[in-house]
Design a protein around this motif. Sequence first.
Motif, PDB file in Angstrom:
ATOM      1  N   HIS A  34       0.229  13.122  -0.398  1.00  0.00           N
ATOM      2  CA  HIS A  34       0.575  11.129   0.059  1.00  0.00           C
ATOM      3  C   HIS A  34      -0.380  10.935  -0.198  1.00  0.00           C
ATOM      4  O   HIS A  34      -1.933  11.028   0.061  1.00  0.00           O
ATOM      5  CB  HIS A  34       1.155  11.091   0.770  1.00  0.00           C
ATOM      6  N   ARG A  90      -1.405   7.896   1.378  1.00  0.00           N
ATOM      7  CA  ARG A  90      -2.198   6.418   1.539  1.00  0.00           C
ATOM      8  C   ARG A  90      -2.124   7.797   2.793  1.00  0.00           C
ATOM      9  O   ARG A  90      -2.944   7.672   3.744  1.00  0.00           O
ATOM     10  CB  ARG A  90      -0.636   6.087   1.968  1.00  0.00           C
ATOM     11  N   ASP A  91      -1.469   8.763   3.086  1.00  0.00           N
ATOM     12  CA  ASP A  91      -1.552   9.187   3.997  1.00  0.00           C
ATOM     13  C   ASP A  91      -3.049  10.150   4.098  1.00  0.00           C
ATOM     14  O   ASP A  91      -3.692  10.629   4.934  1.00  0.00           O
ATOM     15  CB  ASP A  91      -0.839  10.926   4.444  1.00  0.00           C
ATOM     16  N   SER A 150     -10.085   3.938   1.910  1.00  0.00           N
ATOM     17  CA  SER A 150      -9.095   2.938   2.004  1.00  0.00           C
ATOM     18  C   SER A 150      -8.303   3.743   0.600  1.00  0.00           C
ATOM     19  O   SER A 150      -8.948   4.726  -0.215  1.00  0.00           O
ATOM     20  CB  SER A 150      -9.653   2.208   1.352  1.00  0.00           C
ATOM     21  N   GLN A 151      -7.135   3.564  -0.059  1.00  0.00           N
ATOM     22  CA  GLN A 151      -6.499   4.411  -0.922  1.00  0.00           C
ATOM     23  C   GLN A 151      -7.241   4.323  -1.810  1.00  0.00           C
ATOM     24  O   GLN A 151      -7.024   5.516  -2.585  1.00  0.00           O
ATOM     25  CB  GLN A 151      -4.676   3.949  -0.563  1.00  0.00           C
ATOM     26  N   SER A 171      -8.212   7.251  -3.910  1.00  0.00           N
ATOM     27  CA  SER A 171      -7.121   7.520  -5.321  1.00  0.00           C
ATOM     28  C   SER A 171      -9.126   7.456  -6.992  1.00  0.00           C
ATOM     29  O   SER A 171      -8.811   8.419  -7.739  1.00  0.00           O
ATOM     30  CB  SER A 171      -6.660   6.531  -6.350  1.00  0.00           C
TER      31      SER A 171
END
Length: 305
Positions: free
Chosen positions: A18, A20-21, A29-30, A34
């Motif tokens: 995941h 976000r987790d 930050s996401q 990524s």
Amino acid sequence: MPTISQLRAFAAVADHLHFRDAAAVVGTSQPALSGAVATLEETLGAQLVERTTRRVLLTPAGERVARHARRVLDALDDLLEEAEAARRPFTGPLHLGVIPTVAPYVLPTLLRLARGEYPELELFVHEEQTNSLLDGLTSGRLDLLVLALPADITGIEEIPLYDEDFTLVVPEGDKLAGRSDVPRAALRDLDVLLLDEGHCLRDQALDVCREVGASEAGATRAASLPTLVQLVAGGLGVTLLPETAINVETRPGSQLAVARFAEPAPRRRIGLVMRASTGRAAEFRELAESLRSAVAGLPVRVVGS
């Protein structure tokens, strides 16, 4: 090459599946997380993560890379822990070399100090003759030595700890037994027994004898102080012992007696010896201060640095 931050980002995704987790765990930050995973995939030339609208999956390559990434990160954490421990004084291993004419008599005091004040210190004691200890220090096998000073080699630093008198050990009933005013010149008329070659105490005792024109007793020598005093008890001669050895080597029933020299008595200086280049110099100087306090109860004269 992959960066540590990329490996941490990918490992977090692999663990949580995941983004976000995983970003919350890594503390970023996401989008940044990524981006780090995408850069890692580009660097390795393989797709590691399969992104869907509902979930994140690892590809077969991602599964394999995740296992390696965890091992790399675990090893890095171990390295950082070791470095942190190395920065803290009195933690981890310390290989201490001690000469045989000090070890049996001062080590109990030193070991009590280490257990009481430095419980995280892993102390390894090596009892060897002076030349072997100095070789071990300069080669890196040993970290710190307890020696008779001066050591007289380059690239080392000496920290004096204490001075101790030499005492004359004679057979029980000898005419010198119990005296405290024996002149050094009395050695001229005595058969002085010495340790074997290689012991610094032998050289120090010889210096005392030569100073007054005395000589050692023939070819009779011993490999250790306990053997040396047995030769004295057997009537083969007399010997010189450092004051710290007297209570141990001349116990009641030993058939030995003690005579002390008139002041100024011959003496030796004991100290710590370390490499001048060591990164633990401040730690060893602090240890020297503690040792001076610890040996103050022994029959020695504590000296400053």
